[in-house]
Each structure stands twice: as structure tokens, then as C-alpha cells.
Design an enzyme around this catalytic site. Structure first.
Site, short mmCIF file in Angstrom:
data_model
loop_
_atom_site.label_atom_id
_atom_site.label_comp_id
_atom_site.label_asym_id
_atom_site.label_seq_id
_atom_site.Cartn_x
_atom_site.Cartn_y
_atom_site.Cartn_z
N LEU A 1 -87.60 -1.46 -100.22
CA LEU A 1 -88.83 -1.94 -99.69
C LEU A 1 -90.06 -1.94 -100.66
O LEU A 1 -90.13 -0.78 -101.30
CB LEU A 1 -89.23 -1.28 -98.47
CG LEU A 1 -88.40 -1.60 -97.05
CD1 LEU A 1 -88.52 -0.54 -96.16
CD2 LEU A 1 -88.62 -3.18 -96.66
N GLU B 1 -80.10 3.73 -90.96
CA GLU B 1 -80.30 4.90 -91.70
C GLU B 1 -79.40 5.84 -91.30
O GLU B 1 -79.33 6.03 -89.95
CB GLU B 1 -81.72 5.31 -91.74
CG GLU B 1 -81.97 6.11 -92.77
CD GLU B 1 -82.59 5.31 -93.97
OE1 GLU B 1 -82.17 4.29 -94.14
OE2 GLU B 1 -82.85 5.86 -95.09
N LYS C 1 -93.02 -4.70 -90.55
CA LYS C 1 -92.14 -5.98 -90.64
C LYS C 1 -93.06 -7.15 -90.13
O LYS C 1 -93.28 -6.91 -88.80
CB LYS C 1 -90.75 -5.72 -90.13
CG LYS C 1 -89.78 -4.66 -90.71
CD LYS C 1 -88.69 -4.37 -90.25
CE LYS C 1 -87.88 -3.29 -90.71
NZ LYS C 1 -86.62 -3.11 -90.24
N ARG D 1 -75.37 1.66 -99.22
CA ARG D 1 -76.16 0.53 -99.91
C ARG D 1 -75.82 0.28 -101.45
O ARG D 1 -75.58 -0.45 -101.64
CB ARG D 1 -77.58 1.00 -99.66
CG ARG D 1 -78.42 -0.45 -100.47
CD ARG D 1 -80.09 -0.03 -100.25
NE ARG D 1 -80.32 1.10 -101.04
CZ ARG D 1 -81.42 1.34 -101.37
NH1 ARG D 1 -82.60 0.95 -100.72
NH2 ARG D 1 -82.04 2.37 -102.29
N TYR E 1 -92.05 11.12 -108.16
CA TYR E 1 -91.14 9.91 -108.63
C TYR E 1 -92.02 8.64 -108.39
O TYR E 1 -92.19 7.81 -109.29
CB TYR E 1 -89.92 9.77 -107.72
CG TYR E 1 -89.23 8.62 -108.22
CD1 TYR E 1 -88.26 8.58 -109.12
CD2 TYR E 1 -89.18 7.31 -107.51
CE1 TYR E 1 -87.36 7.48 -109.41
CE2 TYR E 1 -88.59 6.30 -107.84
CZ TYR E 1 -87.57 6.34 -108.84
OH TYR E 1 -86.87 5.33 -109.37
N LYS F 1 -89.94 5.35 -90.72
CA LYS F 1 -89.30 5.03 -91.60
C LYS F 1 -88.37 6.51 -91.71
O LYS F 1 -88.76 7.63 -92.31
CB LYS F 1 -90.03 4.95 -93.08
CG LYS F 1 -89.18 4.67 -94.25
CD LYS F 1 -90.17 4.35 -95.21
CE LYS F 1 -89.10 4.16 -96.77
NZ LYS F 1 -88.39 5.12 -97.05
P1 NAD Z 1 -87.62 3.37 -99.96
O1 NAD Z 1 -87.08 4.76 -99.48
O2 NAD Z 1 -89.10 3.25 -100.44
O3 NAD Z 1 -87.50 2.47 -98.90
C1 NAD Z 1 -86.28 1.28 -98.49
C2 NAD Z 1 -85.47 2.27 -97.50
O4 NAD Z 1 -86.14 2.63 -96.24
C3 NAD Z 1 -84.38 1.36 -97.24
O5 NAD Z 1 -83.28 1.12 -98.00
C4 NAD Z 1 -83.81 2.13 -95.89
O6 NAD Z 1 -82.84 2.90 -96.21
C5 NAD Z 1 -84.86 2.87 -95.39
N1 NAD Z 1 -85.35 2.81 -94.01
C6 NAD Z 1 -85.69 3.80 -93.02
N2 NAD Z 1 -86.28 3.23 -92.01
C7 NAD Z 1 -85.82 1.96 -92.07
C8 NAD Z 1 -86.42 0.71 -91.20
N3 NAD Z 1 -86.96 1.27 -89.84
N4 NAD Z 1 -86.38 -0.42 -91.62
C9 NAD Z 1 -85.92 -0.51 -92.99
N5 NAD Z 1 -85.78 0.25 -93.84
C10 NAD Z 1 -85.86 1.51 -93.37
O7 NAD Z 1 -86.81 2.88 -101.25
P2 NAD Z 1 -85.36 3.14 -101.82
O8 NAD Z 1 -84.96 2.06 -102.66
O9 NAD Z 1 -84.63 3.68 -100.93
O10 NAD Z 1 -85.80 4.52 -102.67
C11 NAD Z 1 -86.77 4.57 -103.29
C12 NAD Z 1 -87.51 5.94 -103.00
O11 NAD Z 1 -86.55 7.02 -103.33
C13 NAD Z 1 -88.72 6.21 -103.91
O12 NAD Z 1 -89.79 5.69 -103.58
C14 NAD Z 1 -88.63 7.72 -104.04
O13 NAD Z 1 -89.72 8.06 -103.00
C15 NAD Z 1 -87.18 8.15 -103.86
N6 NAD Z 1 -86.62 8.59 -105.11
C16 NAD Z 1 -86.79 9.79 -105.27
C17 NAD Z 1 -86.25 10.31 -106.49
C18 NAD Z 1 -86.57 12.02 -107.02
O14 NAD Z 1 -86.27 12.00 -108.07
N7 NAD Z 1 -87.29 12.55 -106.12
C19 NAD Z 1 -85.69 9.60 -107.28
C20 NAD Z 1 -85.43 8.07 -106.88
C21 NAD Z 1 -85.81 7.64 -105.76
#
Ligand code: NAD
Length: 330
Positions: free
Chosen positions: A87, A173, A289, A139, A40, A118
Site C-alpha cells: 500500500l 492479516e 479504501k 505474501r 525505515y 491497519k
Molecule cells: P505496509 O505495511 O505499509 O502496508 C501493506 C500491508 O498492510 C498489507 O500487505 C497488509 O499486510 C497490511 N494490512 C493490514 N491491515 C490491512 C487492511 N485492513 N487492508 C489492507 N492491508 C492491510 O506495507 P508492507 O509492504 O507490508 O511493508 C512495508 C513496511 O514494513 C514499511 O513501511 C516499514 O514500516 C516496514 N518495514 C520495516 C523494516 C525495518 O527494518 N524496520 C524493513 C522493511 C519494512
């Protein structure tokens, strides 16, 4: 030199958006992805690169302009007073050096970085009034989430009452520990039910279940990592805020560390890349951060994410090893 002409870029952008929308729906709404996150991410970054090369192709409904999920019917909607953002991503040392350079262009004030694990789960917001938990929400699309208060009340580490009568909103989380995930999938297999692809999807399915009794069975847990509304809390930095959340009885992750330089940050990411399979929960990277709130404010936000933070994502092969390690350890 453009990599391709406008018309073929336009077609590719359209195809990528269609694909990414389908995968996002499976991931965020169905909690059942059909491709690995790393695949993805590759498609997503191809779209980002094309939109950068051909800015006329950027549109409001592009996945690059939006935060994650949608709201399931059956849940009451919750409007987030401050949006819950995503992020930006980094995949290698060069990306982290670029991040460091970008910040230093936006401020000449001295600052430090705080690194946090994370956690691979889903973001939740917890609202306390006079110290009492009054609302929990997912969220969702960042502006509007789902009211999952009854479900979150089943998570034993979430205090129903804080140690101080503060009115604050905290975010973190929600995740499923690895051992609970293995047990759950074993039970599902025995019952002839479909198994979950990973702990993240099992946690999301558990938290977004209309029956809190089902949520309770999933053994979910939380790590809080940010403050949405400070209320009575005053803090000068992320480190300070997290220590105060601890003091209120909220669960935070203690592997966080503060560094002076981006080189030290890189070392930390590599250290946890090695250690990740030993942790009792899944992590998919390290969140870096700017620690000082004053500098965070100066550096600001894009529509989708803070400029003062970035998620370093571990390489894909590692993710597969982890899942194998879990299976072998049973
Ligand atoms: P992300 O997972 O790249 O990062 C943001 C999220 O990290 C925050 O919303 C929070 O939930 C989390 N997080 C965990 N620990 C944290 C910390 N210590 N501080 C701050 N945040 C923390 O972004 P996203 O918008 O949640 O998801 C996008 C990601 O989801 C994509 O990069 C992909 O990897 C995955 N995704 C996968 C598919 C699939 O089909 N496999 C589809 C859509 C999205």
C-alpha cells in the site's frame, strides 16, 4: 530547482538501496528488524523523493518497485493468481488530501471511503475449494509466497470449512495478540532465548516455522480484509464483501467505517490514534479504501499498490508508547 547534483544523488540512491535491502532482509526474511519501522519509512521516502527528482535513477531492482519479502527455503512455493500488493503511505492530513485529489482526478463518479484498522502482522492468503480450506500462503514477494497451510490450520479462528460451499480466495492479516506476545517474550527470557522486537515479528516467526506445533503455541489470529478470487461471491463494494465474509464464518474486524468525505476519514484516523493502546492487538495505522468496486476499477493500480487505497501510518512516538504500555500493564 534540484536539491543536489546528479552524481551525488546517484551515490545517495545507491547507499539508500543498499541500506533498505539490508533492513528488508532482516525484517522479511529473518523476522528480526534492527531499526524501527519509522526509520525505515524515512529512508524509503528519501529514496522515493530522489527517484522522483531524478527519474533516470529508477531501476527495476529498487525497493520502491518491489513488494516486500522473499521465500524461505524449506517451504513449498505458491504462485499468487492475483498479486498480493503493498500500500502507498500517508503520514499526515496533507497526504490524505492529496490522495483524495488524485482519486477525484481519475474519476468523476460519486464514491465513499471505507476505513479499516491497519493490523500490524503479516499478510496471508486462504484458498477455499467447495468451502474447504485447501491452501494458505504468505505474501512473499507479492507474486510468489510460501505454502503455510499446516501452520494456518492451527489458528482456531480460521474455518477449515466455510458456511457455504464456495471456491474463493480471501486475504487478511495474521497477527499475535498483545497479551500472547508479552507471555511469549517472558517465557523466552526465562529460557535464555532472544526476545522478539514486536508482535509482528513474533507472528511472522510463528507462521513461518517449519514445525506447525510451534506455530500452534503462538496463539496467532487473523482478520480477513480482502477477496483475491471472488468465486461464487458477488459484491458491489468493500463493505458488502466484508459483510459477506462474516457470513461465511471468516473473521473480519468490526471497527471498519464508511465515510462520505476525506475530512471525516481524517477524524477517524485521529480517533484510533488515541484508542490504539486500548486494543488487544497492535495496529500501525488506518487503511483507507475507495469503497465501491466500480470506482476502484476505474482508478486502478501502480506496479506495487492500488491507487484506490492508502495506509495512514501513525507517528513514531506513539509506537514506542504502545510497547511501554504493554510492558507496564504486565
Ligand atoms: P505496509 O505495511 O505499509 O502496508 C501493506 C500491508 O498492510 C498489507 O500487505 C497488509 O499486510 C497490511 N494490512 C493490514 N491491515 C490491512 C487492511 N485492513 N487492508 C489492507 N492491508 C492491510 O506495507 P508492507 O509492504 O507490508 O511493508 C512495508 C513496511 O514494513 C514499511 O513501511 C516499514 O514500516 C516496514 N518495514 C520495516 C523494516 C525495518 O527494518 N524496520 C524493513 C522493511 C519494512
Amino acid at each position: 530547482m534540484p536539491t543536489q547534483d546528479f552524481e551525488s544523488a546517484k551515490q545517495r540512491v545507491f547507499d539508500l538501496r543498499t541500506l533498505l535491502d539490508k533492513y528488508s532482509y532482516e525484517y522479511y526474511v529473518k523476522d528480526n528488524p534492527s531499526i524501527p519501522d519509522s526509520d525505515y519509512d524515512k529512508l524509503y521516502h528519501e529514496l522515493v523523493a530522489l527517484e522522483e527528482e531524478f527519474p533516470d535513477l529508477v531501476s527495476n531492482d529498487s525497493p520502491t518497485q518491489r513488494v516486500g519479502g522473499t521465500i524461505l527455503p524449506g517451504f513449498e512455493k505458491v504462485v499468487h493468481e492475483a498479486p498480493m500488493l503493498s500500500l502507498g503511505n500517508a503520514f499526515n492530513e496533507g497526504d490524505l488530501l492529496d490522495f483524495d485529489r488524485r482519486i477525484k482526478k481519475l474519476t468523476d463518479q460519486p464514491f465513499t471511503y471505507i476505513c479499516e484498522l491497519k493490523i500490524d502482522g503479516l499478510a496471508v492468503s486462504l484458498k477455499y475449494e467447495n468451502g474447504k480450506l485447501v491452501r494458505a500462503a504468505t505474501r512473499g514477494d507479492g507474486s510468489v509466497g510460501e505454502n503455510v497451510t499446516q501452520n494456518v490450520r492451527t489458528i482456531k479462528s480460521v474455518p477449515l470449512r466455510l458456511k457455504q460451499p464456495y471456491s474463493i480466495e480471501v486475504r487478511g492479516e495474521c497477527y499475535m495478540p498483545k497479551d500472547s506476545f508479552i507471555k511469549l517474550n517472558q517465557e523466552r527470557e526465562e529460557n535464555g532465548e532472544a526476545i522478539f522486537a514486536n508482535p509482528r515479528n513474533a507472528a511472522a516467526g510463528g507462521l513461518r516455522n517449519l514445525d506447525p506445533k510451534q506455530t500452534a503455541k503462538r496463539n496467532l489470529n487473523t482478520f480477513l480484509y480482502t477477496v483475491g478470487d471472488f468465486g461464487e461471491l458477488t459484491a458491489a463494494s468493500q463493505e458488502d464483501a466484508l459483510n459477506q465474509l462474516d457470513g461465511l464464518g471468516l473473521r473480519t474486524n468490526h471497527d471498519r467505517r464508511v465515510f462520505q468525505t476525506i475530512e471525516e476519514v481524517w477524524q477517524y484516523t485521529q480517533e484510533f490514534q488515541e484508542k490504539r493502546s486500548d486494543l488487544p492487538y497492535e495496529i500501525d495505522g488506518i487503511v483507507i479504501k475507495v469503497n465501491e468496486f466500480e470506482v476502484q476499477e476505474k482508478v486502478g493500480f501502480t506496479v506495487k499498490a492500488p491507487r484506490w487505497a492508502i495506509a495512514y501510518k501513525f507517528p513514531a512516538e506513539e509506537a514506542h508508547t504502545i510497547i511501554r504500555d504493554i510492558e507496564w500493564s504486565v
